[in-house]
Design an enzyme around this catalytic site. Structure first.
Site, PDB file in Angstrom:
ATOM      1  N   LYS A  75       0.870  -1.179   0.000  1.00 54.47           N
ATOM      2  CA  LYS A  75       0.000   0.000   0.000  1.00 54.47           C
ATOM      3  C   LYS A  75       0.902   1.223   0.000  1.00 54.47           C
ATOM      4  O   LYS A  75       1.514   1.559   1.006  1.00 54.47           O
ATOM      5  CB  LYS A  75      -0.922   0.007   1.221  1.00 54.47           C
ATOM      6  N   GLU A 219       3.401   1.986   4.343  1.00 56.81           N
ATOM      7  CA  GLU A 219       2.087   2.251   4.925  1.00 56.81           C
ATOM      8  C   GLU A 219       1.297   0.990   5.216  1.00 56.81           C
ATOM      9  O   GLU A 219       0.505   0.953   6.149  1.00 56.81           O
ATOM     10  CB  GLU A 219       1.272   3.161   4.001  1.00 56.81           C
TER      11      GLU A 219
END
Length: 371
Positions: A75, A219
């Protein structure tokens, strides 16, 4: 199908054939034989014009899924962007359907890198430099230029890289009804890495990828069903975003009154840390946390913070005015709270903090910021 390793997770990689001026994916678009997620031939994909605009498909927050039929991607912390390739030119669109082509001139070369008359690529633009993992905060001036020329100097701002994870349209064919695994195979055949664009790898071991993302300060992970079709504008459960969360104990130095359904109650805690343990030094403000509370915990905190009320701000320096607009209630800094959060910002604030509970096993003067 060959495989490459990244950490302990294998990359589902499909080597790109020698094109020699041909377009081998055309046969795959007409009849993708035997490469479907369910191992059978897929029907023909009808011709369809390249859309002028599209709202991207969105992932739902969730826990990391396991088992067959899932692929996993990093991500990325950047700006969602669609690249429309048509007539030898590239048009870049943001998530909210704004034309941001002028802000990303380094992506113009995609038109030559994609050997097709039309294509639509979905991905994330990230800031890549030597300052650490990609972070959205490094993109603001490029994302919102004050004038068209503001985005025209990537060397000054740091070039963005388009990390492409999906292929939605190709050579006059709508690929969105195809399973993800087929779209990814076509993408791998189509797009070679370039100076400002890469394919975002698809991995088969979600836990290993999440562990690597945690270690490298990324992330999180997006888990995707390999048989998922692309549904524009929808938030779906066939794509799940799993964020890396850090934990930190912090000292409670005050609270803000709540609003709305929390009117008359605690709305957020104001928290901080010491530079060094046990030296009686100043309490540094780390932000506020307003999520993660149950009604029972709010009542308990009200009972514990009431006797600690103080007229003096315990933070040095005091929090910025923006944090004080609801009239903070200061307390003696004696309680220690455990928080989960996304990351530390460049100005020493917690990003997306959430309350986990109080700690009675650590004295407030010993609380410092974890490295």
């Amino acid at each position: 199908m060959s495989r490459r390793r990244w950490g302990q997770a294998r990359v589902l990689h499909h080597p790109r054939p020698d094109l020699h001026g041909a377009r081998p994916w055309r046969a795959r678009v007409r009849l993708i034989g035997g490469i479907g997620a369910h191992g059978r031939s897929l029907p023909a994909v009808a011709p369809d014009p390249l859309p002028r605009s599209l709202v991207p498909m969105k992932a739902t927050s969730g826990d990391l899924p396991h088992g067959e039929g899932w692929g996993y991607e990093v991500k990325w912390d950047g700006m969602r962007a669609l690249a429309f390739v048509e007539d030898g030119a590239v048009r870049v669109q943001s998530y909210n359907e704004r034309d941001v082509t002028a802000s990303w001139p380094e992506l113009a070369g995609l038109a030559d890198a994609v050997p097709a008359s039309t294509a639509l690529l979905d991905g994330e633009i990230v800031a890549t430099d030597e300052a650490g993992p990609p972070r959205l905060r490094r993109l603001p001036r490029r994302m919102h230029p004050a004038k068209p020329t503001d985005g025209a100097a990537p060397a000054a701002e740091g070039a963005g890289t388009h990390l492409v994870f999906d292929l939605l349209h190709l050579d006059g064919h709508d690929l969105m009804p195809l399973p993800l695994l087929d779209r990814r195979r076509l993408l791998d055949e189509l797009l070679e890495p370039g100076p400002c664009w890469q394919r975002s790898p698809l991995h088969d071991d979600g836990q290993a990828l999440l562990d690597a993302a945690t270690t490298q300060g990324l992330e999180g992970v997006v888990a995707k069903r390999l048989d998922s079709v692309y549904e524009p504008g929808k938030r779906v459960r066939t794509w799940l975003k799993v964020k890396v969360r850090s934990e930190q104990e912090l000292v409670v130095g005050g609270w803000l009154p709540g609003e709305g359904n929390r009117s008359g109650r605690i709305g957020a805690l104001l928290v901080g840390y010491h530079d060094r343990a046990g030296d009686g030094g100043p309490l540094r403000f780390a932000g506020r946390v307003g999520t993660g509370f149950t009604d029972a915990e709010l009542r308990r905190l009200e009972g514990l913070l009431g006797p600690l009320a103080s007229d003096e701000c315990p933070f040095e320096p005091p929090p910025p005015r923006a944090e004080l607009r609801r009239g903070p209630r200061w307390v003696r800094p004696e309680l220690v709270a455990q928080l989960a959060f996304g990351e530390w910002t460049s100005d020493g604030r917690l990003r997306h903090p959430s309350y986990l509970g109080l700690r009675d096993d650590k004295a407030a003067p010993d609380v410092t910021r974890d490295p």
